[in-house]
Design a protein around this motif. Structure first.
Motif: not given
Length: 220
Positions: A130-134, A169-175, A191-204, A207-210
């Protein structure tokens, strides 16, 4: 269904047969028999509507109330009580409740017994459906943890590619985490940085910050 394994009966001359050893049955899995799950926004209104507390809302079978009451107990280090609320939210149809309960089954009591691991996976699958990101993130983490060959690592990457692209969100951070660990083959830091940025931008928010590593975001 888990079945007990019966030992062979061996008769000795003039002696009674030895009884078969008793094998404890695995506890039932919360995922079995669940009805439809839902993935609504989790709002604090369940705690304040009509003057209800989260606990009272949960007792009135409001799944969001159970979830929020569980978070309150978790912050108070009452883990077992919190997980009971997550389980109740799950049985009331809230997908994130199933994910949180499954996460405790798998990671809360190490080493987790095989039936608990199997049950957690079922819960993550139901939540991810049901598309629950966690839930999708935790399912991806299970797939990545089990990836030991080039073929299974590629399967894990394809799973994360899809869920991170679709849900973020969480799926990107787990990746990003499993790429950082080297579980899925080599990956560029960019690549890892881009995934963390997408996670942050989509509600995780975690994942935000340094961060020095992705791993540190799981240990607050």
């Amino acid at each position: 269904m888990y079945r007990a394994v019966l030992g062979a009966l061996v008769c000795g001359c003039g002696s009674a047969a030895k009884p078969a050893p008793v094998v404890a049955a695995a506890p039932p899995c919360l995922a079995d028999g669940l009805g439809a799950l839902h993935n609504p926004p989790l709002l604090d209104v369940a705690c304040t509507a009509e003057g209800k507390s989260c606990r009272a809302a949960c007792e009135a079978n409001d799944p969001s109330g159970c979830m929020l009451y569980g978070y309150t107990l978790q912050r108070a280090d009452a883990g077992d009580l919190a997980n009971a609320q997550f389980a109740r939210a799950c049985t009331l149809g809230l997908a994130i409740g199933c994910t949180n309960f499954g996460a405790d089954l798998w990671l809360g009591h190490q080493p987790a017994a095989p039936p608990a691991v199997a049950c957690a996976r079922k819960l993550f699958e139901r939540s991810c459906d049901v598309r629950e990101t966690f839930g999708c993130g935790m399912l991806g983490r299970m797939v990545a943890d089990a990836a030991k060959t080039p073929e299974t690592r590629e399967t894990a990457r394809r799973f994360f590619d899809k869920t991170c692209t679709d849900l973020g969100a969480m799926s990107c951070r787990m990746y990003a985490y499993h790429l950082e660990l080297g579980d899925l083959g080599p990956a560029e830091p960019a690549t890892i940085h881009a995934l963390m940025q997408r996670a942050c931008d989509t509600g995780d928010a975690d994942a935000c910050g340094e961060h020095a590593t992705v791993g540190e975001t799981f240990h607050h």
